[in-house]
Design a protein around this motif. Structure first.
Motif, PDB file in Angstrom:
ATOM      1  N   MET A  63       0.840  -1.194   0.000  1.00  0.00           N
ATOM      2  CA  MET A  63       0.000   0.000   0.000  1.00  0.00           C
ATOM      3  C   MET A  63       0.881   1.252   0.000  1.00  0.00           C
ATOM      4  SD  MET A  63      -2.907   1.178   2.788  1.00  0.00           S
ATOM      5  CE  MET A  63      -3.878  -0.315   2.565  1.00  0.00           C
ATOM      6  N   LEU A  64       0.589   2.176  -0.906  1.00  0.00           N
ATOM      7  CA  LEU A  64       1.339   3.421  -0.965  1.00  0.00           C
ATOM      8  C   LEU A  64       1.076   4.277   0.268  1.00  0.00           C
ATOM      9  CD1 LEU A  64       0.695   4.388  -4.702  1.00  0.00           C
ATOM     10  CD2 LEU A  64       2.757   3.343  -3.754  1.00  0.00           C
ATOM     11  N   THR A  65       2.029   5.161   0.565  1.00  0.00           N
ATOM     12  CA  THR A  65       1.884   6.028   1.737  1.00  0.00           C
ATOM     13  C   THR A  65       0.615   6.859   1.667  1.00  0.00           C
ATOM     14  OG1 THR A  65       4.291   6.170   1.963  1.00  0.00           O
ATOM     15  CG2 THR A  65       2.988   7.860   3.064  1.00  0.00           C
ATOM     16  N   THR A  66       0.336   7.424   0.490  1.00  0.00           N
ATOM     17  CA  THR A  66      -0.859   8.261   0.343  1.00  0.00           C
ATOM     18  C   THR A  66      -2.129   7.443   0.571  1.00  0.00           C
ATOM     19  OG1 THR A  66      -0.756   7.884  -2.055  1.00  0.00           O
ATOM     20  CG2 THR A  66       0.214   9.920  -1.219  1.00  0.00           C
ATOM     21  N   LYS A 126      -1.597   0.852  17.272  1.00  0.00           N
ATOM     22  CA  LYS A 126      -1.360  -0.596  17.314  1.00  0.00           C
ATOM     23  C   LYS A 126      -2.370  -1.355  16.473  1.00  0.00           C
ATOM     24  CE  LYS A 126      -0.863  -4.383  20.643  1.00  0.00           C
ATOM     25  NZ  LYS A 126      -0.897  -4.734  22.097  1.00  0.00           N
ATOM     26  N   ASP A 127      -3.646  -0.972  16.588  1.00  0.00           N
ATOM     27  CA  ASP A 127      -4.694  -1.659  15.836  1.00  0.00           C
ATOM     28  C   ASP A 127      -4.558  -1.396  14.338  1.00  0.00           C
ATOM     29  OD1 ASP A 127      -5.647  -2.515  18.256  1.00  0.00           O
ATOM     30  OD2 ASP A 127      -7.234  -0.998  18.369  1.00  0.00           O
ATOM     31  N   VAL A 128      -4.238  -0.165  13.970  1.00  0.00           N
ATOM     32  CA  VAL A 128      -4.109   0.186  12.554  1.00  0.00           C
ATOM     33  C   VAL A 128      -2.917  -0.542  11.932  1.00  0.00           C
ATOM     34  CG1 VAL A 128      -3.685   2.066  10.925  1.00  0.00           C
ATOM     35  CG2 VAL A 128      -5.210   2.428  12.866  1.00  0.00           C
ATOM     36  N   GLY A 160      -0.967  -4.338   8.170  1.00  0.00           N
ATOM     37  CA  GLY A 160       0.198  -5.182   7.976  1.00  0.00           C
ATOM     38  C   GLY A 160       1.500  -4.415   7.872  1.00  0.00           C
ATOM     39  N   VAL A 161       1.595  -3.315   8.601  1.00  0.00           N
ATOM     40  CA  VAL A 161       2.829  -2.528   8.633  1.00  0.00           C
ATOM     41  C   VAL A 161       3.222  -2.303  10.085  1.00  0.00           C
ATOM     42  CG1 VAL A 161       2.373  -1.362   6.436  1.00  0.00           C
ATOM     43  CG2 VAL A 161       1.560  -0.340   8.566  1.00  0.00           C
ATOM     44  N   SER A 162       4.419  -1.787  10.311  1.00  0.00           N
ATOM     45  CA  SER A 162       4.903  -1.591  11.665  1.00  0.00           C
ATOM     46  C   SER A 162       4.214  -0.410  12.347  1.00  0.00           C
ATOM     47  CB  SER A 162       6.416  -1.359  11.661  1.00  0.00           C
ATOM     48  OG  SER A 162       6.715  -0.110  11.078  1.00  0.00           O
ATOM     49  N   ARG A 177       2.928   5.488  13.185  1.00  0.00           N
ATOM     50  CA  ARG A 177       3.232   6.679  13.983  1.00  0.00           C
ATOM     51  C   ARG A 177       3.812   7.797  13.118  1.00  0.00           C
ATOM     52  NH1 ARG A 177       4.434   2.942  18.322  1.00  0.00           N
ATOM     53  NH2 ARG A 177       6.567   2.685  17.557  1.00  0.00           N
ATOM     54  N   ARG A 178       4.633   7.419  12.145  1.00  0.00           N
ATOM     55  CA  ARG A 178       5.166   8.425  11.221  1.00  0.00           C
ATOM     56  C   ARG A 178       4.050   9.029  10.385  1.00  0.00           C
ATOM     57  NH1 ARG A 178       8.440   5.439   8.496  1.00  0.00           N
ATOM     58  NH2 ARG A 178       7.128   5.189   6.658  1.00  0.00           N
ATOM     59  N   ASP A 179       3.137   8.185   9.919  1.00  0.00           N
ATOM     60  CA  ASP A 179       1.990   8.693   9.156  1.00  0.00           C
ATOM     61  C   ASP A 179       1.163   9.663  10.002  1.00  0.00           C
ATOM     62  OD1 ASP A 179       2.695   7.143   6.985  1.00  0.00           O
ATOM     63  OD2 ASP A 179       1.263   5.543   7.425  1.00  0.00           O
ATOM     64  N   LEU A 180       0.922   9.287  11.262  1.00  0.00           N
ATOM     65  CA  LEU A 180       0.133  10.148  12.150  1.00  0.00           C
ATOM     66  C   LEU A 180       0.849  11.472  12.403  1.00  0.00           C
ATOM     67  CD1 LEU A 180      -1.126   7.571  14.825  1.00  0.00           C
ATOM     68  CD2 LEU A 180      -2.356   8.462  12.835  1.00  0.00           C
TER      69      LEU A 180
END
Length: 251
Positions: free
Chosen positions: A1-4, A23-25, A30-32, A37-40
């Motif tokens: 899945m792309l970042t966007t 944690k749930d997301v 299926g990512v760390s 957290r970086r996305d948030l």
């Protein structure tokens, strides 16, 4: 899945559930957790959400400056202002916060009302200039231009001399987890002090402020007497507040 794509899915989950847990997301995508957290963090920098411990909450659009807030849900603010104004009784001393919703309270105070309004907002004071029977006490201090209110040590010192009946508080966020929040650290401290100077605190909360959060916490919901909301606010939104014992008054 792309970042966007991942970020868009996070925002969709936030809109649907009112919160996201990192944690749930991370498990669902299926990512760390570090990736989420970086996305948030990046979404928060764009003003699209408010990070909290372990996840995120919707960001409040009400953190805009005074001019920007005038464009948000004006009809709802008028209704809330009218309902709050009707709560003021003759002879009372009330504290009126700054902001566009509080301004509607000032505008709708009965023309024959005899009362005293204490405010740290020049805007509120000007609204009451022609109200013949309302005495206005304007607190001084450093002008916080974003919200057009006084803040600082002088304002705090003046607040300590007040014993009011009711404080009508404006906020930018209302959430069961984070409580009442606003967009400025010093302004949050002033609101806490004003609440402490009144026998009861009534929160003015138009629809965009419910289930939203801003960076600085004012206090928990257990410290307020009631929250005035728009009559048409969805029961899906309000039922959790009512279940938690929060007194909601529909305008």
């Amino acid at each position: 899945m792309l970042t966007t794509q991942r970020k868009q899915q996070i925002l969709s989950l936030l809109k649907r559930d009112g919160q996201v847990v990192a944690k749930d997301v991370s498990k669902a995508m299926g990512v760390s957790e570090d990736t989420i957290r970086r996305d948030l963090r990046e979404l928060a920098q764009e003003g699209l959400l408010q990070r909290v411990h372990g996840g995120a909450l919707p960001a409040s659009p009400a953190v805009a400056d005074f001019a920007g807030r005038e464009l948000l849900r004006h009809e709802g603010k008028v209704a809330i202002g009218m309902a709050a104004a009707a709560m003021v009784r003759p002879g009372q001393v009330v504290i009126l916060d700054g902001g566009t919703t509080a301004r509607e309270v000032a505008r709708h105070l009965p023309s024959d009302l005899q009362a005293t309004v204490v405010t740290h907002s020049p805007t509120i004071a000007l609204e009451l200039v022609h109200h013949a029977s309302v005495e206005v006490i304007l607190l001084g201090g450093r002008l916080f231009k974003h919200s057009i209110v006084a803040v600082g040590a002088e304002t705090m010192d003046s607040i300590r001399q007040i014993r009011a009946d009711t404080f009508f508080m404006g906020v930018t966020g209302v959430h069961l987890q984070t409580g009442l929040t606003t967009g400025d650290y010093e302004e949050a401290a002033i609101k806490r002090a004003l609440s402490g100077a009144a026998a009861e605190t009534v929160v003015l909360a138009s629809a965009e402020k419910l289930n939203a959060a801003s960076p600085y916490r004012i206090m928990g919901l257990e410290k307020v007497s009631s929250i005035v909301i728009e009559r048409g606010t969805s029961e899906v939104v309000t039922k959790e507040y009512e279940a938690a014992g929060v007194n909601l008054l529909r305008a």
